[in-house]
Every structure is written in C-alpha cells, then in structure tokens.
Design an enzyme around this catalytic site. Structure first.
Site, short mmCIF file in Angstrom:
data_model
loop_
_atom_site.label_atom_id
_atom_site.label_comp_id
_atom_site.label_asym_id
_atom_site.label_seq_id
_atom_site.Cartn_x
_atom_site.Cartn_y
_atom_site.Cartn_z
N ASP A 23 65.55 -8.80 -3.15
CA ASP A 23 66.84 -8.14 -3.03
C ASP A 23 67.58 -8.43 -4.34
O ASP A 23 67.19 -9.33 -5.10
CB ASP A 23 67.62 -8.64 -1.82
CG ASP A 23 68.70 -7.65 -1.40
OD1 ASP A 23 69.06 -6.77 -2.23
OD2 ASP A 23 69.20 -7.74 -0.27
C1 BGC Z 1 71.39 -5.02 -0.57
C2 BGC Z 1 70.14 -4.15 -0.52
C3 BGC Z 1 70.24 -3.06 -1.54
C4 BGC Z 1 70.44 -3.67 -2.92
C5 BGC Z 1 70.57 -2.67 -4.02
C6 BGC Z 1 71.68 -5.49 -1.98
O1 BGC Z 1 72.92 -6.10 -2.04
O2 BGC Z 1 71.22 -6.12 0.28
O3 BGC Z 1 69.97 -3.63 0.77
O4 BGC Z 1 69.10 -2.26 -1.50
O5 BGC Z 1 71.64 -4.44 -2.90
O6 BGC Z 1 71.76 -1.98 -3.93
#
Ligand code: BGC
Length: 731
Positions: A280
């Site tokens: 993530d």
């Molecule tokens: C979120 C993800 C997301 C990523 C990119 C993170 O903060 O948890 O679900 O895909 O950001 O935006």
C-alpha cells in the site's frame, strides 16, 4: 457453356493473382524471416508467457531490475526504453478510474480528460448478490482503464466488515467471506478480460482505519483462515487476480506489506499465487523485511524514489552480498509476468473505451440491483405517480453528490444524477415536487421547520438522508465515532413522519442505528452510494419500474454495542497500546448474532421485493464431490422480480466450536409472476470444512449437516440434512 467460359476467365485471373501474391510473399518472407530472427522472444506474442518472461529477465541489468520494483512517481514505475518497456501506470480503484494526481503529489494533476464512469460503491455491488454483474462492472472499469492508459487497477477491496465503524466499509464487500470472494472474483475476471491487472486489497486484516498505519492485529488462526483470508484466496484461485496489495496494519507484530507468514507462506506458498505483491502507498517500513518477506513492488513511500526501501538500499544490500540474487529475480519475474500477461508489450492490446452508454447502463443496473428494500408496510412502495399531486423530497442527500468523495476510491464522474434530479425526471410535469434540505452540518432549525411544512403539504414524503463521505463518516483514513445518524436526523425524521405518515426513508451510506424512528416509518430503502446513475436507479425503484432485489451483505445491528467487535471492550476495538485483539474470533456478523441469539435490526441476507417468493421441495442429492441441494422457487406475487436464494450449512454436533450456520451457496433468479425455477447449489467437502491449526489443514468432519435454504439468514423455510461418513482433510 457461357458459364464455364466465365469460370475459366475467373480461374485464370485468380491464378495470376495467386502467382503474383506468392511471388510477393516470397520476397516478403525473406524479409520476414530476417525480422523474425531478430525479434526477441519476449516481444513475440506467440511464445509462451514463461518463455517471454525468462527471455526478458535475462536481458535486464541490475539497475533495470531494481527500477521495476519501486515507484518513480505517485502511480507509475519507470520505463526501460532500451528494451521497449513502457512506464507502468497504476490507478485507484475500485469504483472506476480515479482522476489523475501527481506526478509527485496527491494534488490532482489538473487534467481535463480524466473523467470516468462512477460505479456504485463496493458494498452496493455486494448487495446485488449477482456475480455476473460483478463481471460487467469489472469489464467496464477495465475498458475505461485501458482508454485512460492504465495497466493495474487498485481494487477490489475485500476486507471483512468487522465493525460498523470502519471508515472504508463502503468500499468493501460486506461481512461474509463467501459472498465477498465470489463477488470480487467476478469483478476481477471482468477487469482482467480487458488486458488490465486487478489488485485485490488490502491483504490482510485492514478492518479499521483507526491507527491503520500501525495497528497490530491479533487474531486466532481459525478466524484468520475461516473469516479474513477466504475472500482473498477465492480471488487468487478462482478470480486469477494478477496483483495483491499488502495492508498498512501489522499482523502478529509484523507489517502486512512485508509479512512472511501472509505473503510468502500463505499467499505464494499455500495458494500458489504467481503474480506480484505491491505495498500500500507508504506501507513499507524496512528494507530487509521487504526484500525477504514477499514484497515485489513498493509504491507511495514518502521518500525520494531512489531512497525507497526497494530502491538504492536494496541495490546496496545486493552488492554487499546481503541478499540472494535469486530473490531479486523472483520479484522481477513476477513484475514481468503481470506486464506480459496483460499484453503491455503487444501491438494488439485492447484499446478500451470511456463513458459509454453501455458503462453507464452497468452502473445503473448495479445501483438498481443493489438498493435494498428494508421495510414496506401496507405496500406504500412502489409509488403510483398517477395518484400523487405533490411529493416532498427532503434531506441533504437528495442533492448531494458523492462519487468524488471517500478519498482514494473517489471518482471524478462524467456526471452524477442525484436523487432529486432522478425523481423529478421520472415524475416531474406529472407531479409537483417540492424540495427541502431539512438538515445540514452544524445544524439550522429553520431548515427542519421548512421541511416539516413541506411534508405537511405533500401527499408523500421521500426523505433522503444517511451518511456522506466527510471525514469521520464513510471515508478513508478515520473510523466513525458512533453508529448514529448525524446532523439531528433522528429527530428530523420523527418530526417529518409525525407531519406526514406517508414517509419513505431512503438512506445513503453504510449502516446506522434506526431505533429512534423505524417503527413509525412505513417504508425504508438502503441505497448505499449508488454511483453516477444513482438518482435514476432510485427513482426506478421508488416508482416501480424496477423491482428491488438487493439483499444486505452485512448484518445491521440495532445498536453498536450489539456488534461483536464492540462487546469485549477497547482491546477488541479500537485497540489498546497499538494492538487490537479480535476476541470474537469466528463470530463475525451474523455468526455472532446467531451464537448469542441476538435480534439484529435487519439480518444478513435480508431484502424485500414488490413480489413474494415461495420456496419448496428441497432435495439433497449425493454427488462425487459432496452433495447438491436442489429446490424450487416460485414467484407468488403479481409482478416480476428477482430473488437471491441462500443456502446455509449447520453442522449438527461438531467436534470443534463452529458458527451455528454459514453461507455456503447462493443464486439470484429472475421470475415472472407465477413462474418457478429449480435451483441447484453444489456443496463440496471443502464447504463443510473448518481449519485445524493443529493439522495445518482444512478438515471436513464426519457427522450430520443441516442444509437450510431461504430468503435471508433469518428466514430459512427449507431444511434437510445429510451425513458425511468419514472425516477427511480437504484443500
Ligand atoms: C489506500 C489504497 C489506495 C492507495 C493509492 C492508500 O492510502 O489504502 O487503497 O489504493 O492509497 O491511492
């Protein structure tokens, strides 16, 4: 004769054309074989996937390999022009293709060509209980992603709804591992059919937003295996997903983005996943763990790109001989495999399409099938426009747009039909529609007064309230503080229904407590966040063009304290000293309400229709793999409609503690009035099994199993049983 003569002429002309063609082909063939000899195998679509991967891997330098393992902007990885490898583009997900941000900031990029189709939110898709619709949604998003030049789409999210307070419940697919896994697999197959890789997230146990970057989850092995992992496993093994995103939180003291047990042992080892694991965004904390514990791509760290944990620090470690080179090649291979499998290097990659009528139709169908009719006393719904003079539409959500909200899953929608517009479009001209906002953040008593006056003057009230995507409600990065309706809506609804008992309440967002007004309100619809066609879909349901067929993908408790995660004190939610302990174990959602004999507000699987269905004739037929349950459903009402038949299995005297019953099959069927259909739901031994931590495997225990079939987890009119003669381990 004449005919023959003509044929001869044609034949001779055809022959000369053929000779010319062959001659030209011979010339071309010389050139062609020279080209073919030079075409590297990795660029040749006719070669098997693994051959192409190995060929490309062998051509990469150490620096190029490392460049494939980390971001070079917020949502890209570097190109390798020397070998014709383009930059890879990733994008959120899961409700459509997000607007472009960056390159190096979260601020939007200011593009004017990054609108897309805003699908209803994940929990709405789950409420359709229609995996084919999941496929259609994934397919449409895949097509849009292609046109927007994306390679990997960050979704679906399948974290289990453990607490009603989790700020991202709207994005996920509810509380049940089977339903989430099946719905997500449909979505992934659809998206990946368009030469896009899906990314299932967040692996695993990212079930709260509170302290999401650091919270350590302690959960027993059986709950891990039986509740929190199966949806991921289904998406990997049946959905064939190409990428998996690690979660922010820790599990048993190790961050999930580099958790050996989750990534190496379970995902790649036991489940045989051969795609790539990405972090993530900024979910990586340690180079050594990232290198050794199963991460293949680092995204979003708040460092300079060359300082990412899998960038220079990894390269330096390799050069010092601290990390095996084979580990590097495994990571690179996984990245290349996804690239080649999604035809990134091929001339005939699917081109995609954006904002088409077909995509909008999918969004509308998901909304129509996902809206859940929770109450309908005296058949107040559907409304008959011909019998109405004035409708009062009340509530901020009647005009509020939601598609862009919620954080990373927000979509810059091409357009968004709000409920008021949908209603006016459906009945305007025929019926007078008056609108009153009723409430607002911070409160305003005159709004309520005007709403009550509007309610009094109307034949029918349609109240549109619930939650929204403001931080602290259905939004990433924080949990809700409680399960209550905000902005004094409880009080307002009571006043409105007192002023006009013909009140239909429509709630957007996720679950809220309803005890303050539910017994006074005759009709209630749960509409989630229904996407860019939401207002039209809702109007269709309200006025009977669409017969509602959604069912709840999660239990609605009467009050927060009934919910299992909120029964064991702060150590079970939100956590104490950085650790949250899932004390309820296997008893998540309806499993808890069954075990404790608690009455929910609305049970898992519940949803009404404008027609009625009758279940009959359950037969349990032994098969090679287990049994098949066969039964009939008949539409006994006056209008056509769809019913989601649900099958639950209840072990009679299990040798280990088990939930009272668990969903093990479902099927949505469409029936005309009077029509009936036979439904067959196969059950393998795997469906009967529990996970044995001692044996480290799934065990289908001998004994008697009840099969319960019906319309919701609390309405199961059919039952039968069968005996499993032998205990066996299953996969
Ligand atoms: C979120 C993800 C997301 C990523 C990119 C993170 O903060 O948890 O679900 O895909 O950001 O935006």
């Amino acid at each position: 004769m004449l005919v023959n003569h003509k044929m001869k002429r044609i034949n001779s002309r055809a022959r000369s054309v053929l000779v010319w063609a062959l001659a030209s082909l011979a010339v071309l063939a010389g050139g062609w074989s020279a080209v073919a000899a030079e075409t590297p195998k990795y660029l040749d679509p006719a070669q098997p996937l693994e051959t192409r991967v190995e060929d490309l891997l062998a051509r990469l330098t150490l620096a190029e390999k490392i460049s494939l393992l980390h971001a070079d902007s917020k949502f890209t990885t570097a190109a390798i022009p020397r070998l014709g490898l383009p930059r890879r583009w990733l994008s959120d997900g899961p409700h459509g293709v997000r607007e472009d941000v960056g390159p190096d900031t979260w601020a939007n990029a200011g593009h004017t060509d990054d609108f897309s189709t805003a699908m209803p939110c994940g929990i709405c898709l789950a409420a359709t209980w229609n995996p084919e619709l999941g496929f259609s949604e994934g397919e449409a998003i895949g097509q849009e992603a292609r046109l927007r030049g994306k390679d990997i789409m960050l979704g679906p999210g399948v974290n289990i709804l453990r607490t009603p307070l989790c700020g991202r419940n709207f994005e996920y697919l509810g509380e049940d591992p089977l339903l989430s896994g099946v719905m997500a697999s449909g979505y992934v197959r659809g998206a990946q059919s368009q030469d896009i890789a899906s990314c299932v997230k967040h692996f695993a146990l990212n079930d709260q937003e509170f302290q999401r970057d650091s919270i350590n989850v302690e959960v027993d092995e059986r709950a891990l295996r039986e509740i929190y992992l199966p949806a991921f496993k289904t998406v990997v093994q049946s959905g064939g997903v190409w990428t998996v995103m690690g979660a922010y939180n820790q599990f048993r003291g190790v961050h999930c983005c580099h958790n050996d047990y989750l990534l190496n042992q379970i995902l790649k080892g036991e489940w045989g996943f051969n795609g790539l694991v990405m972090s993530d965004w900024a979910g990586v904390h340690d180079t050594r763990q990232a290198v050794l514990n199963g991460l293949d791509l680092e995204m979003g760290s708040d460092l300079k790109y060359d300082d990412f944990f899998l960038a220079k620090p990894y390269r330096d470690g390799l050069q010092r001989g601290e990390f095996p080179l084979a580990g590097l090649d495994d990571k690179v291979r996984r990245n290349l495999r996804v690239m080649i499998a999604t035809h990134v290097l091929d001339a005939n990659r699917r081109p995609g399409s954006l904002n088409t009528a077909a995509h909008q139709a999918v969004a509308r169908r998901v909304a129509e099938e996902g809206v859940v009719l929770l109450k309908n006393d005296n058949h107040l719904l559907p409304l008959d426009a011909a019998k109405l003079k004035t409708i009062a539409v009340i509530g901020e959500n009647a005009t509020r747009l939601h598609a862009h909200g919620g954080d990373s899953s927000g979509i810059k929608a091409f357009y968004e039909v709000n409920p008021l517009d949908g209603i006016v479009k459906r009945v305007g001209g025929q019926v007078t529609v008056v609108y009153a906002q009723g409430y607002q953040k911070g409160g305003a008593p005159d709004l309520a007064e005007r709403a009550v006056a509007a309610a009094k003057s109307a034949d029918v009230v349609i109240y549109l309230g619930g939650l929204n995507h403001d931080k602290g409600f259905d939004c990433e990065g924080a949990d809700r503080a409680d399960m209550k309706l905000p902005y004094g809506q409880d009080e307002l609804i009571r006043k409105i229904v007192a002023a006009n008992p013909q009140t239909v309440v429509v709630l957007e967002g996720t679950m809220v407590e309803m005890g303050a007004w539910l017994d006074q309100v005759p009709a209630l619809l749960q509409a989630w966040y229904p996407g860019l066609e939401g207002g039209n879909a809702l109007a269709g349901v309200l006025f009977g063009d669409v017969n509602p067929s959604g069912k709840l993908p999660a239990t609605f408790p009467k009050k927060l304290s009934d919910s299992p995660a909120h029964t064991f004190g702060p150590s079970a939610y939100p956590g104490v000293n950085g650790t949250v302990t899932y004390a309820e174990g296997l008893l998540v959602g309806y499993r808890w309400f069954d075990a404790k004999n608690l009455e929910p507000q609305f049970p898992f699987g519940f949803g009404l229709s404008y027609t009625t269905f009758e279940y009959s004739n359950l037969k349990v037929i032994p098969t090679e793999a287990g049994v098949t349950a066969e039964f009939e459903i008949r539409n006994t009402g006056a209008v056509g409609g769809a019913e989601v038949a649900q099958l639950y299995v209840q072990p009679e005297k299990p040798g280990v503690a088990r939930p009272v019953k668990e969903l093990k099959g479902f099927k949505k069927v469409w029936l005309k009035p009077g029509e009936s259909q036979t439904v067959s739901l196969p059950l393998t031994r795997t469906a009967l099994a529990y996970y044995s931590p001692e044996q480290k495997s799934w065990v289908a225990e001998q004994g008697t199993y009840q099969i319960l079939v019906g319309a919701s987890s609390r309405d199961l009119p059919l039952s039968s049983s069968f005996h499993l003669d032998q205990t066996s381990t299953v996969r």
